[in-house]
Design a protein around this motif. Structure first.
Motif, PDB file in Angstrom:
ATOM      1  N   UNK A  53       0.833  -1.206   0.000  1.00  0.00           N
ATOM      2  CA  UNK A  53       0.000   0.000   0.000  1.00  0.00           C
ATOM      3  C   UNK A  53       0.863   1.249   0.000  1.00  0.00           C
ATOM      4  N   UNK A  54       0.313   2.313  -0.566  1.00  0.00           N
ATOM      5  CA  UNK A  54       1.017   3.604  -0.559  1.00  0.00           C
ATOM      6  C   UNK A  54       1.187   4.046   0.898  1.00  0.00           C
ATOM      7  N   UNK A 104      -7.878  -0.691   7.532  1.00  0.00           N
ATOM      8  CA  UNK A 104      -9.001   0.033   6.935  1.00  0.00           C
ATOM      9  C   UNK A 104      -9.185  -0.380   5.473  1.00  0.00           C
ATOM     10  N   UNK A 105      -8.066  -0.551   4.760  1.00  0.00           N
ATOM     11  CA  UNK A 105      -8.163  -0.959   3.345  1.00  0.00           C
ATOM     12  C   UNK A 105      -8.807  -2.347   3.263  1.00  0.00           C
ATOM     13  N   UNK A 106      -8.390  -3.245   4.148  1.00  0.00           N
ATOM     14  CA  UNK A 106      -8.959  -4.609   4.115  1.00  0.00           C
ATOM     15  C   UNK A 106     -10.458  -4.567   4.397  1.00  0.00           C
ATOM     16  N   UNK A 153     -12.494  -2.176   3.756  1.00  0.00           N
ATOM     17  CA  UNK A 153     -13.185  -1.676   2.550  1.00  0.00           C
ATOM     18  C   UNK A 153     -13.268  -2.782   1.501  1.00  0.00           C
ATOM     19  N   UNK A 154     -12.168  -3.516   1.338  1.00  0.00           N
ATOM     20  CA  UNK A 154     -12.157  -4.579   0.318  1.00  0.00           C
ATOM     21  C   UNK A 154     -13.115  -5.705   0.689  1.00  0.00           C
ATOM     22  N   UNK A 155     -13.167  -6.007   1.989  1.00  0.00           N
ATOM     23  CA  UNK A 155     -14.094  -7.074   2.411  1.00  0.00           C
ATOM     24  C   UNK A 155     -15.524  -6.704   2.060  1.00  0.00           C
ATOM     25  N   UNK A 156     -15.808  -5.399   2.159  1.00  0.00           N
ATOM     26  CA  UNK A 156     -17.137  -4.907   1.757  1.00  0.00           C
ATOM     27  C   UNK A 156     -17.408  -5.155   0.274  1.00  0.00           C
ATOM     28  N   UNK A 157     -16.343  -5.310  -0.506  1.00  0.00           N
ATOM     29  CA  UNK A 157     -16.492  -5.578  -1.942  1.00  0.00           C
ATOM     30  C   UNK A 157     -16.304  -7.070  -2.242  1.00  0.00           C
ATOM     31  N   UNK A 158     -16.371  -7.866  -1.170  1.00  0.00           N
ATOM     32  CA  UNK A 158     -16.280  -9.316  -1.322  1.00  0.00           C
ATOM     33  C   UNK A 158     -14.861  -9.808  -1.687  1.00  0.00           C
ATOM     34  N   UNK A 159     -13.869  -9.003  -1.352  1.00  0.00           N
ATOM     35  CA  UNK A 159     -12.482  -9.409  -1.597  1.00  0.00           C
ATOM     36  C   UNK A 159     -11.899  -9.888  -0.269  1.00  0.00           C
TER      37      UNK A 159
END
Ligand SMILES: C[S@@+](CC[C@H](N)C(=O)[O-])C[C@H]1O[C@@H](n2cnc3c(N)ncnc32)[C@H](O)[C@@H]1O
Length: 572
Positions: free
Chosen positions: A234-235, A242-244, A246-252
């Motif tokens: 990550x940058x 927090x990034x994870x 958000x990604x989990x919310x997108x099913x990642x």
């Protein structure tokens, strides 16, 4: 042009026809098994995107160029999802090729080598679907049709006979199985049995059996045949948790890395979702393996230092090192591959590192020789020293002009919002605080991601690489300041490219010693060998394979440094 090529180009592409075309490229032109018609940087599960490892094949580069220019006839009309399916199919067939060939030959009584190249690919795809993916028997019709369309009726007949026989034996539970290794077998026989079953070259398995033993070898073979997962760096400033979320919310399925939890996340599945999230496209994340990240952690670059990344392209480690340096100091990314450095500069600008990263296209051995000469001139004092200084400045300027066209300079400058375009003008030091030599290697630690590599490598290549690595290591060593740090790394699992290189290097360079990483480097103890080497084994650590050693040059033994340098670079 061969007839089948015309026919493939003329037909409306399907996933299977596109896979046949790509498999033929791999077999005949040495292309690599990844990225069919995707956009660069948006590579999915089965690509070389984050295996910043073994060199990219020229054919692979051509393929990328074609894709950048709008793809080719064989994938025209396929959407992104279809292309990813093709990529997966190609990777699976490539990975299982030897075992599939075993089944096909046993069921047909014919040798694969005696069949035409396109028919070989169709049979492999058909066998994969029937044997490994449980496809219903009637799918054989589709393979037969494809064989007829690309080749001729006779080929359709062969496909029909062979694939129906495989389907029949599957239903009867009598599919031919390669014999497992058994007691009483010689080492060569055991290697052959394991290699056929796990679809690897025998010579590679024989070497691993000797180096790692049977249990670890079998685990490694299993790892190489699994669908790989990926990690993302990550940058700076982004919070992995927090990034994870958000990604989990997108099913990642993503979680912070267990090795580099402040900078990396791992993505277990749904790379498509990751790509759709925009994290990679926006430059906020870069696909990079944790093992590659640990190599940079071992190097421990510090803000304000001069760093040389001596084999830098495509630049994953350069950019992570630059991020760790927080915009202070200088990073020279050197590589023999000029075009790959152009991409590196773009990425550096995009990730806001344009100010400190400059590039140089050169053979490391020539570059080291040039700087050694400059040091000698500088040491003489007077006019010659001035001449050396002028030479350095001119050279830096010329390199800048040669490498950076006006539009690129403007782009870099605009993207970085600073004087990035001028960054290359600073004359490089003649020795650096830290040098990373991420050497060209066999890449045997990344076979899960680079399905084709296992078939492309040969024992002779590894021998050749080992000799090149020795030369590059000597060159890199001469560029380390007294008291500075040299990290040598590979993504190979072969002792000849790793431990044996270090032993030979230490014997020839008494002014260097292995320095186990200090606690602040944050390398987990279970990633270190007893000698203090970073040793990432895919089947143990769940990452790419990697080897790295941190070597410290003594600060007070100038004479032995000079002697070693003289020995490496004759002055004539
Ligand atoms: C393992 S890759 C480097 C990967 C890179 N460090 C990264 O993390 O993205 C090895 C690189 O060495 C470069 N190389 C090979 N021979 C070289 C030489 N004689 N001098 C400089 N670079 C060389 C290749 O072009 C290749 O890019």
């Amino acid at each position: 042009m061969q007839l089948w090529k015309d026919r493939l180009a003329a037909m409306r592409p399907t996933e299977r026809s596109a896979a046949v075309a790509q498999l033929l490229r791999i077999e005949e032109e040495g292309a690599f098994a990844g990225l069919v018609g995707g956009s660069p940087g948006a590579d999915t599960d089965e690509t070389a995107a984050d295996s910043d490892d073994a060199e990219e094949a020229p054919a692979g580069q051509q393929q990328r160029q074609q894709q950048q220019q709008g793809g080719d006839a064989w994938t025209r009309g396929l959407d992104a999802r279809d292309k990813r399916a093709v990529t997966d199919l190609v990777a699976s067939v490539t990975r299982w090729r030897r075992r599939l060939d075993y089944v096909i030959e046993a069921c047909s009584g014919r040798r694969m080598a005696d069949l035409d190249a396109p028919l070989r690919q169709i049979l492999r795809i058909g066998a994969l679907e029937l044997v490994e993916q449980g496809a219903p028997s009637h799918t054989v019709n589709e393979h037969v049709e494809l064989a007829k369309r690309i080749m001729h009726k006779g080929s359709g007949g062969v496909a029909n006979f062979v694939l129906r026989e495989i389907a029949r034996r599957r239903e009867a539970g009598t599919l031919p199985q390669p014999p497992p290794p058994a007691k009483g077998m010689s080492r060569e026989q055991a290697a052959e049995a394991l290699a056929v079953g796990a679809s690897h070259p025998t010579w590679l398995v024989a070497g691993w059996l000797q180096q790692y033993g049977p249990k670890a070898t079998m685990e490694l073979l299993r790892w190489n045949n699994r669908k790989p997962h990926h990690a993302v760096r990550l940058a700076p400033g982004l919070d992995p948790a927090a990034v994870c979320k958000r990604l989990q919310g997108l099913d990642v399925a993503a979680q912070p890395s267990r090795y580099l939890p402040r900078e990396f996340i791992t993505v277990q599945q749904n790379m498509q979702g990751l790509l759709a999230s925009g994290l990679i496209g926006s430059g906020q994340g870069q696909v990079q393996d944790e093992a590659a990240g640990l190599v940079v952690a071992l190097l421990q670059p510090q803000p304000g230092e001069d760093l040389l990344d001596a084999c830098a392209a495509p630049g994953g480690k350069t950019l992570f090192a630059a991020a760790r340096m927080q915009g202070q100091g200088s990073v020279l990314a050197l590589d023999i591959g000029r075009s790959r450095l152009t991409a590196l500069r773009r990425m550096a600008a995009r990730q806001q590192h344009g100010r400190i990263v400059s590039t140089r296209a050169a053979d490391l051995r020539d570059f080291a020789e040039m700087l050694a000469r400059r040091r000698r001139l500088a040491a003489t004092g007077g006019e010659e020293a001035q001449q050396a200084q002028q030479e350095a400045e001119q050279e830096a300027e010329q390199a800048q002009q040669a490498q950076q066209g006006p539009s690129e300079a403007a782009e870099a400058s605009a993207a970085a919002g600073d004087d990035a375009a001028d960054s290359g003008h600073k004359p490089w030091p003649t020795q650096f605080d830290r040098v990373l030599l991420d050497a060209p290697c066999s890449g045997t630690g990344v076979l899960a991601k680079r399905a084709d590599l296992r078939w492309r490598r040969t024992p002779e290549q590894i021998e050749h690489m080992a000799s090149l690595q020795g030369e590059l290591l000597a060159a890199a060593a001469s560029l380390v300041k007294p008291g500075g740090v040299l990290v040598y790394s590979t993504c190979s699992l072969e002792a000849s490219e790793n431990q044996q290189q270090v032993a030979a290097f230490l014997a020839a360079h008494p002014d260097f010693a292995v320095e186990p990483p200090p606690a602040e480097a944050g390398i987990p103890a279970h990633c270190l060998s007893p000698e203090g080497y970073l040793l990432m084994l895919p089947h143990v650590h769940g990452t790419d394979g990697a080897f790295a050693v941190r070597l410290r040059r003594s600060g007070d033994n100038e004479s032995s440094s000079a002697a070693a340098e003289e020995a490496a670079w004759p002055t004539s």
